[in-house]
Design an enzyme around this catalytic site. Structure first.
Site, short mmCIF file in Angstrom:
data_model
loop_
_atom_site.label_atom_id
_atom_site.label_comp_id
_atom_site.label_asym_id
_atom_site.label_seq_id
_atom_site.Cartn_x
_atom_site.Cartn_y
_atom_site.Cartn_z
N LYS A 140 37.03 62.63 22.30
CA LYS A 140 36.86 61.77 23.59
C LYS A 140 37.08 62.96 24.77
O LYS A 140 36.36 62.38 25.91
CB LYS A 140 37.18 60.47 23.75
CG LYS A 140 36.67 59.58 22.56
CD LYS A 140 34.47 59.82 23.03
CE LYS A 140 34.37 58.81 21.50
NZ LYS A 140 34.15 59.16 20.48
N GLU A 155 41.21 56.15 31.61
CA GLU A 155 40.20 56.77 32.91
C GLU A 155 40.44 55.25 33.65
O GLU A 155 41.07 53.94 32.52
CB GLU A 155 39.03 57.18 31.90
CG GLU A 155 38.76 55.55 31.32
CD GLU A 155 37.04 56.16 30.73
OE1 GLU A 155 36.92 57.21 30.42
OE2 GLU A 155 36.00 55.28 30.26
N GLU A 207 26.03 57.99 26.67
CA GLU A 207 26.18 57.04 27.53
C GLU A 207 26.87 57.08 27.96
O GLU A 207 27.97 57.71 28.85
CB GLU A 207 27.56 55.79 26.09
CG GLU A 207 26.78 55.66 24.44
CD GLU A 207 27.68 54.95 23.96
OE1 GLU A 207 28.12 53.99 24.83
OE2 GLU A 207 26.48 53.90 22.75
N GLU A 267 31.16 58.86 27.23
CA GLU A 267 30.98 59.32 25.77
C GLU A 267 29.32 60.17 24.93
O GLU A 267 28.75 59.50 25.57
CB GLU A 267 31.76 58.28 24.41
CG GLU A 267 30.41 57.05 24.48
CD GLU A 267 31.78 56.45 23.32
OE1 GLU A 267 32.63 56.35 22.99
OE2 GLU A 267 31.18 55.63 22.34
N ASN A 276 27.94 60.34 21.11
CA ASN A 276 27.83 59.56 20.38
C ASN A 276 26.49 60.03 19.18
O ASN A 276 25.65 60.01 19.56
CB ASN A 276 27.09 57.54 19.43
CG ASN A 276 28.36 56.29 19.90
OD1 ASN A 276 29.25 57.33 20.19
ND2 ASN A 276 27.76 55.90 21.12
N PHE A 318 34.72 32.83 19.11
CA PHE A 318 34.48 33.92 19.01
C PHE A 318 34.96 34.95 17.13
O PHE A 318 35.70 35.59 17.36
CB PHE A 318 33.91 35.42 19.93
CG PHE A 318 32.69 34.67 21.05
CD1 PHE A 318 31.47 34.52 20.58
CD2 PHE A 318 33.45 34.09 22.21
CE1 PHE A 318 31.27 34.30 21.57
CE2 PHE A 318 32.41 34.52 23.30
CZ PHE A 318 31.10 33.65 22.37
#
Length: 666
Positions: free
Chosen positions: A116, A200, A275, A288, A290, A348
Site C-alpha cells: 500500500k 494516512e 478503490e 488502494e 486490489n 454483530f
C-alpha cells in the site's frame, strides 16, 4: 485454453469460479482443509485435494501444498479467488517457477500494488489524487504518535500488505492511536505475515467508490463502471451496488480514465479494482488497488453483462480483449447483500455452528445467490464469517432494492446467528433509500447496535394475519388426525386475540375465502379489515401470501406456544389464543432473567489471545481485561464496572464459546 485449473480458495468464491469454468468446459480442482472436508466447493468441483489442517496458515496459505496439488492433478493454471494467496507475489512467482499459470496479473504488478505504501506513491506519480499520509514503515507506537500529531487527528492506520478490511484501525487521539497501532500490527501479521502499517489522514464521512478495470497482455485496459461500497462495518463491506447514486456520467468517465491510466502505468492485466474514498463534495482520493477479483463483482456483471471470471481465465490463457471501451454499457441497477454469520442484536458478534436449516431465495434472471454452504454444513471459526451473497438487478435503484427486500425475506437460516434481519432493515432505511451514504452509515444509524425500526401499523397487521393463517392451518390439520374421540368436534371461535411481542390485539374472524380457511379469510384487527390468501402448508419455513392483494414474504418458525415471524428486518413473536384463554394468560406472573452483572463473559466464539486480569485486581470501567480473536479480527473486552476480581475462569489460548465466563467480580 486450459483443460484443467485448480481453485486455491474455498467457500462461495470457489463454487462461483467452478461455475464459469464448467460452462467453459474446463475441469476444476478444489483444495480443502480438515474443516472443509465436506464443504460445498469440494462437492461441486470435479476433483479435490486435501492440503492440511484447519488453520489457514497450515493449509490455504501454504504455497508448497498448492503447487503439490497442481502437480498431483495436472492442473495447468490456478485461480486464487480473493483473500488467502490471491495478492501474494511470492505465490505468483512460485507458480511461474513450476510452469503453472497464475490467473491474475504479473508478479511484479502484484508486488508493487499489493504494497500500500508503494501503490500510493505510484498512484500519485500517475496523476491520481491521494490522501495526505506517511508512506513509509513505522517502527513503533512512539513514532506513530509523532506522525499522527503532524498529520492531525483523526488518522487511519492500515496494513501495508493488507486488504479485506484486516489490519485497519481509526484513531482520534494519542491514546486510541497506541491501542490501534498494537492491534493493527498484530492483525496484519496474523492475516498477511507482514506487520507493517502506515498512517494516512482519515476523511470524515467519506464514501467508498471503486472502479472495476479489465486489462489484457496486449496493453488494452477497460473500465467497467463504478460500484458504491460505502455501507461497511469495521471496514468490511456489507452492501454494494452498481452504479453509485452520487456518480454521474462525467465523473464516471474521469475516474475511469484515471484508473485506466494507472493500470497502463504499471502494466496491469486481468480483472482488478481501483478503490477511492470520496468526500461529500465529490472530491475523490486513491485508496488502494486490489489486484484480484472482488467479492462484489456480481453487481458489475449484472450491469455490464460480462463474466469477469471468464475474462480472467481467457486473459491468463493469452487471449486479447474482444470488447472496447465504447462497447461497455451500464444497464439497470444491481444491489448485493453479504450474509454473515454474526448476531446484529449483540453488536454483530461472530457466530459459528451447524446450519440446521438453509433455504435460499429462488434464483432467476434478476436474483443471484452465491453460496459455499449447504444445509447441515458447519460455519467454522477458522475463516471469514460470510455465508452467502445475494445480488438483485432491476431497471432502476428503487426496483432493485425492493427486489432485494423480497429476496432477503425468503432467505431462511437456522442454526447460527446471521445478519439477514439487519440487511432487510438497511434496505428500508430512509437515508439509504435516498442514497445519502458514507462509510459511517452503520455507526451513525445504529450507534447502540442494531435494533429494527418500529413497524408500521399495516406491517403489524400483516404479521398478525400471517400468524393467524398459520394457526388456522394447524387447527385444520389436527382436525383431520385419525383415531380422535368419537363425536369430538373442534369449535372454531369468532373472537380471538393476538399477542405480538407482549402487546395484545383483538381479532374478529369476518369471513372465509370461497375455498374455505385453507385458501384464506378476512379478519378484523382492531379497526382494520385484512384479507389474506396463501397456499402455505404446515412445515414450510417461508410463507408467501397476498395481504390485501399486496404480495408479502415472511420467514416463519414455531416458537413456544406461537410463531416467530421475520419480516422487513423485524423479528416478531406472535401467539394466537381464543379471547377467553387470552384473558386467563394475562394473569400469569412474568419470569425474571438471571443476574449476570458480576461476570465478564465472552460475547462471541473465539480464541482467547490474552488476559490482563488477575485475582485481587481492582479495576475501573474501560480497563482492558482480555483480547479475543474471532474470524481473523481481534476484539478488546473492557471492564464495564468498578470492582475487584475474585476469580479468573479462562487462560490465554483457550477456545471460548458464546456466554462463557472469563472473569468473575466480587
Amino acid at each position: 485454453m486450459f483443460k484443467k485449473i485448480l481453485i486455491a480458495n474455498r467457500g462461495e468464491i470457489a463454487a462461483r469460479i467452478h461455475r464459469t469454468a464448467h460452462r467453459m468446459g474446463i475441469t476444476t480442482v478444489a483444495v480443502y482443509s480438515d474443516a472443509d472436508k465436506y464443504s460445498r466447493h469440494v462437492q461441486v468441483c470435479d476433483e479435490a485435494v486435501h492440503i492440511g489442517a484447519s488453520p489457514p496458515k497450515e493449509s490455504y496459505l501454504v504455497i508448497d501444498k498448492i503447487i503439490a496439488a497442481c502437480k498431483q492433478t495436472g492442473a495447468e493454471a490456478v485461480h486464487p479467488g480473493y483473500g488467502f494467496l490471491s495478492e501474494r507475489s511470492n505465490f505468483c512467482q512460485a507458480l511461474a517457477e513450476n510452469g503453472i499459470t497464475f490467473i491474475g496479473p504479473e508478479t511484479d504488478v502484484i508486488k508493487l500494488m499489493g504494497d500500500k505504501i508503494l501503490a500510493n506513491r505510484k498512484a500519485s506519480e500517475a496523476g491520481v489524487p491521494t490522501v495526505p499520509g506517511y508512506w513509509d514503515t513505522i517502527p513503533d507506537a512512539d513514532k506513530a504518535a509523532e506522525i499522527a500529531a503532524g498529520i492531525g487527528y483523526p488518522v487511519m492506520l492500515k496494513a501495508a500488505a493488507g486488504g479485506g478490511g484486516k489490519g485497519i484501525r481509526i484513531a482520534r487521539d494519542e491514546a486510541e492511536l497506541r491501542d490501534a497501532f498494537r492491534l493493527a500490527s498484530s492483525e496484519a501479521l496474523s492475516a498477511f505475515g507482514d506487520g507493517r502499517v502506515f498512517i494516512e489522514k482519515f476523511i470524515v464521512n467519506p464514501r467508498h467508490i471503486e472502479i472495476q478495470v479489465l486489462g489484457d497482455r496486449f496493453g488494452n485496459v477497460l473500465y467497467l463502471g463504478e460500484r458504491e461500497c460505502s455501507i461497511q462495518r469495521r471496514h468490511q463491506k456489507v452492501i454494494e451496488e452498481a452504479p453509485s447514486p452520487i456518480v454521474d456520467e462525467a465523473l464516471r468517465r474521469e475516474m475511469g480514465e484515471r484508473s485506466v491510466g494507472l493500470c497502463k502505468a504499471v502494466g496491469y492485466s486481468s480483472a482488478g479494482t481501483i478503490e477511492f474514498i470520496m468526500d461529500q463534495q465529490r472530491n475523490y482520493y486513491f485508496l488502494e488497488m486490489n489486484t484480484r477479483l472482488q467479492v462484489e463483482h456480481s453487481v458489475t456483471e449484472f450491469c455490464t453483462g460480462l463474466d469477469l471470471v471468464e475474462w480472467m481465465i481467457r486473459i491468463a490463457a493469452g487471449e486479447e480483449l474482444s470488447i472496447r471501451q465504447e462497447n461497455v454499457q451500464m444497464s439497470g441497477w444491481a444491489v448485493e447483500a453479504r450474509i454473515y454469520a454474526e448476531d446484529p442484536n449483540r453488536r454483530f458478534m461472530p457466530s459459528i455452528g451447524r446450519l440446521v436449516r438453509y433455504r435460499t431465495p429462488e434464483e432467476g434472471p434478476q436474483v443471484r445467490v452465491d453460496n459455499g454452504v449447504y444445509e447441515g454444513g458447519e460455519i467454522s471459526m477458522f475463516y471469514d464469517p460470510m455465508i452467502a451473497k445475494v445480488t438483485t438487478w432491476d431497471r432502476d435503484r428503487p426496483s432493485a432494492v425492493g427486489l432485494m427486500r423480497r429476496a432477503l425475506d425468503e432467505f431462511y437460516i437456522k442454526g447460527v446467528q446471521h445478519n439477514i434481519a439487519f440487511l432487510t432493515a438497511l434496505m428500508a432505511n430512509p437515508r439509504f433509500l435516498e442514497g445519502r451514504l458514507s462509510t459511517d452509515f452503520i455507526a451513525d444509524e445504529y450507534p447502540e447496535g442494531f435494533s429494527p425500526a418500529p413497524l408500521l401499523e399495516k406491517d403489524v397487521n400483516a404479521i398478525i394475519a400471517a400468524a393467524f393463517l398459520m394457526y388456522v392451518r394447524h387447527i385444520y390439520r389436527s382436525s383431520r388426525v385419525s383415531a380422535q374421540m368419537p363425536g369430538y368436534q373442534r369449535k372454531f371461535s369468532r373472537d380471538w386475540e393476538a399477542s405480538v411481542n407482549g402487546k395484545s390485539y383483538p381479532i374478529t374472524l369476518e369471513s372465509l375465502a370461497e375455498g374455505g380457511a385453507e385458501e384464506g379469510f378476512e379478519i378484523m384487527i382492531e379497526d382494520s379489515l385484512i384479507a389474506i390468501r396463501s397456499d402455505w402448508q404446515v412445515g414450510d419455513h417461508v410463507l408467501r401470501c397476498e395481504v390485501n392483494a399486496v404480495p408479502q414474504r415472511f420467514k416463519v418458525e414455531p416458537s413456544g406456544l406461537g410463531f416467530k415471524l421475520f419480516h422487513l428486518g423485524a423479528e416478531v413473536e406472535v401467539v394466537i389464543h381464543r379471547k377467553s384463554v387470552a384473558d386467563l394468560i394475562k394473569l400469569m406472573p412474568a419470569r425474571k432473567p438471571k443476574d449476570m452483572s458480576k461476570y465478564l463473559v465472552s460475547p462471541m466464539p473465539g480464541l482467547l489471545r490474552s488476559i490482563s486480569a488477575e485475582v485481587g485486581d481492582k479495576v475501573e470501567p474501560g480497563v482492558e481485561l482480555a483480547v479475543i480473536e474471532a474470524m481473523k479480527m481481534e476484539n478488546i473486552l473492557r471492564s464495564a464496572r468498578t470492582g475487584r476480581i475474585t476469580k479468573v475462569h479462562a487462560k490465554a489460548g483457550d477456545t471460548l464459546a458464546v456466554g462463557q465466563i472469563i472473569v468473575e467480580f466480587e
